[in-house]
Design a protein around this motif. Structure first.
Motif, PDB file in Angstrom:
ATOM      1  N   UNK A 279       0.839  -1.192   0.000  1.00  0.00           N
ATOM      2  CA  UNK A 279       0.000   0.000   0.000  1.00  0.00           C
ATOM      3  C   UNK A 279       0.874   1.241   0.000  1.00  0.00           C
ATOM      4  N   UNK A 280       0.675   2.091  -0.992  1.00  0.00           N
ATOM      5  CA  UNK A 280       1.384   3.363  -1.059  1.00  0.00           C
ATOM      6  C   UNK A 280       0.349   4.471  -0.889  1.00  0.00           C
ATOM      7  N   UNK A 281       0.806   5.707  -0.880  1.00  0.00           N
ATOM      8  CA  UNK A 281      -0.137   6.804  -0.691  1.00  0.00           C
ATOM      9  C   UNK A 281      -0.711   6.768   0.708  1.00  0.00           C
ATOM     10  N   UNK A 282      -2.013   6.971   0.837  1.00  0.00           N
ATOM     11  CA  UNK A 282      -2.686   6.933   2.129  1.00  0.00           C
ATOM     12  C   UNK A 282      -3.053   5.489   2.450  1.00  0.00           C
ATOM     13  N   UNK A 283      -2.303   4.869   3.348  1.00  0.00           N
ATOM     14  CA  UNK A 283      -2.508   3.447   3.621  1.00  0.00           C
ATOM     15  C   UNK A 283      -3.848   3.172   4.302  1.00  0.00           C
ATOM     16  N   UNK A 284      -4.415   4.179   4.976  1.00  0.00           N
ATOM     17  CA  UNK A 284      -5.717   3.989   5.611  1.00  0.00           C
ATOM     18  C   UNK A 284      -6.765   3.577   4.585  1.00  0.00           C
ATOM     19  N   UNK A 285      -6.712   4.187   3.399  1.00  0.00           N
ATOM     20  CA  UNK A 285      -7.685   3.859   2.357  1.00  0.00           C
ATOM     21  C   UNK A 285      -7.587   2.385   1.975  1.00  0.00           C
ATOM     22  N   UNK A 286      -6.354   1.869   1.886  1.00  0.00           N
ATOM     23  CA  UNK A 286      -6.157   0.465   1.550  1.00  0.00           C
ATOM     24  C   UNK A 286      -6.582  -0.465   2.671  1.00  0.00           C
TER      25      UNK A 286
END
Length: 338
Positions: A279-286
């Protein structure tokens, strides 16, 4: 699939696939002061903790701006791929930001207007700064003539002959040649560390790379899955002998946007059946999407990556921070070899 040799570890390519730019930003003195403190904080962009010096210049190109920052200098105005280079968010707090390099150099009206507003007459650009599109080409001669009409000069730096030479060249152009040695020494240490950690044989793992996007304004999040043959493949997965199976995650007929496909749900996670989920970017979204997918379909717990808990939040690499590449690669090595 090619498994790169250790000697190729330092190679930095020129895959430029994005076409996203952002508008200009105007800052209050308080914001500038806060930004300086953020940029000087450990773990931000630089190897050191000394606040960089801001100079009246326009810089065009991610790698140029990144190297300049590590040399202790930030431009008053910059043109970078803000939507794809995470570190640019910090730099935007102190530098006025134009559109992406291809658009900035293709139509110089905004560059000229912004430079005049700041009283700037000097531009430094990467000689291959057409980074919004892999097929974009900018005539350097025409660019030089166009800016000359407005009383501006333009200098070019070239990364094609290696990072070390580029760092030395940029340091000289910026008038800080004494800073190049320490920056390169730190880079070489991190490169040696990554080279030593490189697996002796291909890891052979199937990987899905998810980029999380979260909106603080709406509280909504969504995911993008990275398509094969992008930056992650070239710089991180292929050197480790791993395969990007993200193409199995999106539906037939789905449209690619700048190397990514947007996902509403992780419906096809079982089809991709990855050994590792990154998971890259905002890991919460993943993490949120994965939890919801498991609640809908408990069988997804049998996916190797989920079963072995091989789900990692890792930094992305989009060929913007060349000096940061060894540290990012090292982190991916340690995660994928587990």
């Amino acid at each position: 699939m090619k498994h790169l040799q250790r000697s190729e570890l330092g190679t930095v390519g020129y895959l430029h696939r994005t076409k996203i730019g952002i508008g200009r930003r105007f800052l209050t003195p308080l914001m500038v002061m806060i930004a300086a403190l953020c940029l000087a904080a450990p773990g931000a962009l630089a190897y050191g903790t000394k606040a960089p010096k801001k100079i009246p210049i326009v810089m065009v190109g991610d790698r140029l701006v990144d190297v300049a920052y590590h040399l202790g200098v930030v431009p008053e105005v910059m043109s970078v791929r803000s939507s794809h280079w995470p570190a640019s968010k910090e730099l935007e707090m102190v530098s006025d930001t134009l559109m992406c390099p291809t658009r900035t150099l293709g139509d110089t009206s905004l560059l000229v207007e912004t430079a005049k507003k700041h009283g700037i007459t000097r531009v430094i650009a990467e000689s291959r700064a057409g980074s919004c599109s892999a097929n974009s080409t900018i005539s350097m001669v025409k660019l030089e003539d166009r800016l000359k009409e407005h009383g501006m000069t333009v200098e070019f730096v070239d990364f094609s002959e290696g990072l070390e030479k580029a760092v030395q060249e940029i340091a000289a152009v910026l008038g800080v040649p004494e800073n190049a040695a320490s920056v390169l020494e730190e880079y070489k240490k991190k490169t040696a560390k990554a080279e030593k950690a490189m697996p002796k044989k291909p890891l052979g793992k199937k990987v899905v790379v998810l980029k999380g996007v979260y909106s603080e304004e709406t509280g909504k999040s969504f995911l993008q899955v990275e398509a094969p043959e992008g930056y992650t493949d070239r710089f991180l997965l292929e050197p480790l002998g791993c395969e990007n199976v993200g193409n199995r995650m999106f539906r037939e007929g789905a449209k690619e946007s700048h190397g990514y496909y947007t996902l509403r749900r992780l419906t096809n996670l079982g089809v991709a059946n990855p050994d590792v989920i990154v998971m890259t970017g905002d890991s919460y979204a993943g993490q949120k999407a994965l939890k919801e997918a498991l609640a809908r379909d408990p069988e997804l717990r049998n996916v190797p990556a989920v079963r072995s808990m091989a789900v990692y939040s890792l930094p992305a690499f989009v060929n913007s921070s060349a000096l940061g590449y060894p540290a990012i690669l090292y982190k991916w090595i340690k995660a994928l070899e587990m």
